[in-house]
Design a protein around this motif. Structure first.
Motif, short mmCIF file in Angstrom:
data_model
loop_
_atom_site.label_atom_id
_atom_site.label_comp_id
_atom_site.label_asym_id
_atom_site.label_seq_id
_atom_site.Cartn_x
_atom_site.Cartn_y
_atom_site.Cartn_z
N LEU A 1 0.85 -1.03 -0.08
CA LEU A 1 -0.17 -0.07 -0.07
C LEU A 1 1.06 1.19 -0.04
O LEU A 1 1.60 1.16 0.71
N ILE A 2 0.76 1.91 -1.00
CA ILE A 2 1.33 3.63 -0.83
C ILE A 2 0.41 4.67 -0.92
O ILE A 2 -0.57 4.50 -1.54
N VAL A 3 0.60 5.51 -0.01
CA VAL A 3 -0.28 6.47 0.56
C VAL A 3 0.40 7.71 0.36
O VAL A 3 1.22 8.07 0.78
N ASP A 4 -0.60 8.40 -0.71
CA ASP A 4 0.08 9.90 -0.97
C ASP A 4 -0.82 10.95 -0.12
O ASP A 4 -2.29 10.78 -0.41
N PRO A 5 -0.73 11.21 1.11
CA PRO A 5 -1.69 11.78 2.05
C PRO A 5 -2.02 13.10 1.43
O PRO A 5 -1.96 14.14 2.10
N VAL A 6 -2.73 13.15 0.29
CA VAL A 6 -3.16 14.74 -0.34
C VAL A 6 -4.09 15.34 0.65
O VAL A 6 -5.30 14.73 0.98
N MET A 7 -3.66 16.47 1.07
CA MET A 7 -4.22 17.42 2.04
C MET A 7 -4.09 18.72 2.05
O MET A 7 -4.93 19.58 2.41
N GLY A 8 -2.79 19.28 1.56
CA GLY A 8 -2.62 20.54 1.49
C GLY A 8 -1.42 20.91 0.67
O GLY A 8 -0.45 20.08 0.43
N ASP A 9 -1.04 22.29 0.71
CA ASP A 9 0.16 22.54 0.22
C ASP A 9 0.69 24.01 0.55
O ASP A 9 -0.41 24.73 1.27
N SER A 10 1.89 24.44 0.90
CA SER A 10 2.33 25.92 0.83
C SER A 10 1.87 26.09 2.25
O SER A 10 1.45 27.28 2.69
N GLY A 11 1.64 25.25 3.21
CA GLY A 11 1.59 25.59 4.64
C GLY A 11 -0.04 25.47 4.79
O GLY A 11 -0.46 25.44 6.15
N ASP A 12 -0.82 25.21 4.06
CA ASP A 12 -2.17 25.12 4.27
C ASP A 12 -2.94 24.07 3.69
O ASP A 12 -2.43 23.38 3.04
#
Ligand code: PXL
Length: 276
Positions: free
Chosen positions: A103-114
């Motif tokens: 299982l490979i998880v890209d924990p996509v939740m934010g960018d540039s501190g937000d």
């Protein structure tokens, strides 16, 4: 080799599945998909986008797959529309990941501190739990701070602390987008610790979908049997070339990276036709 990519379909903007499918297929690996949401565009900088959550469809899709006896060698998750969908990824791992699969998880939740629009601290806590189940996680600097409970930004000085905290979850962290002056690096640990990195010259500006291009190339290379550090090198080289090209050729960065013309060189390197 069969990969399942769990991610959204943003119709325009070349991120998530519209980046993952062409890249993994180009690597010569079968990519099946489970779409988590359908959006007219991604949420990064567009106003008025449509968003249809597809959670309700997932149970029926999984039930049908059961009748086919499907199993996946790798499961790669990206943008998940809700806490419920994080639970679904755990369930899919239990029911559909082959013995010895990853299982490979890209924990996509934010960018540039937000955090991205619509994400909450509860979501972050739940994503941390999913990371415990992953062989590899691919957070950017913002996501690594959220998961490791460290203040943003992450620098060369405290990235080791972030790697240690994330490794303590029982996974191998690969943290992208660590800035240092005019450089940008990806940092990662080995199975037994240690800290490794690859560095490129940074290109100013925010490039939507860069994380998805990196993650997809990484998964494709891994599926082709590359060692993890070589997969990270190939993926970071590919995304860096795509970013450099886009800085020159794409006037509105919201429409995503111009990664397509860079696929040829990426594949030549992956296939050993030209040296790394
Ligand atoms: O690339 C990350 C991403 C994926 N999916 C959706 C997004 C974003 C980033 O903004 O909005 C829907």
């Amino acid at each position: 080799m069969r990969i399942l990519a769990i991610n959204d379909v943003s119709c325009v903007g070349k991120c998530s599945l519209t980046a993952t499918l062409p890249i993994i297929s180009a690597c010569g690996v079968e990519c099946n998909i489970l779409p988590t949401a359908l959006l007219s565009t991604h949420t990064g900088g567009f106003d008025g986008y449509t968003f249809r959550d597809l959670t309700e469809d997932i149970s029926g899709i999984l039930a049908h797959w059961k009748t086919l006896g499907l199993e996946f060698d790798y499961i790669y998750s990206g943008y998940l529309g809700s806490i419920e969908q994080i639970d679904k990824v755990s369930q899919i791992k239990k029911e559909f990941l082959k013995e010895g699969g990853k299982l490979i998880v890209d924990p996509v939740m934010g960018d540039s501190g937000d955090l991205y629009a619509g994400f909450t601290p509860e979501y972050v806590a739940k994503m941390r739990e999913l990371c415990r189940e992953a062989e590899y996680i691919l957070p950017n600097a913002t996501e690594a701070c959220l998961l490791a409970d460290l203040p943003y930004p992450l620098t060369k000085k405290n990235v080791g602390e972030a790697l240690d905290r994330l490794r303590a979850l029982g996974t191998i962290p690969i943290i992208t987008g660590i800035m240092d002056g005019s450089d940008i690096s990806v940092y990662f640990t080995g199975k037994n610790g240690g800290m490794y990195s690859f560095t490129h010259e940074n290109v100013e500006g925010f490039f939507c979908g860069a994380g998805d291009v990196f993650a997809s190339a990484f998964v494709g290379c891994l599926a082709r049997g590359k060692h993890v550090s070589e997969a990270i090198y190939l993926a970071s080289d590919f995304v860096t070339r795509s970013i450099r090209r886009s800085a020159k050729e794409v006037p509105d960065k919201r429409f995503g990276l111009s990664f397509e013309p860079e696929i040829f060189l990426f594949l030549e390197k992956l296939n050993g036709v030209v040296p790394l």
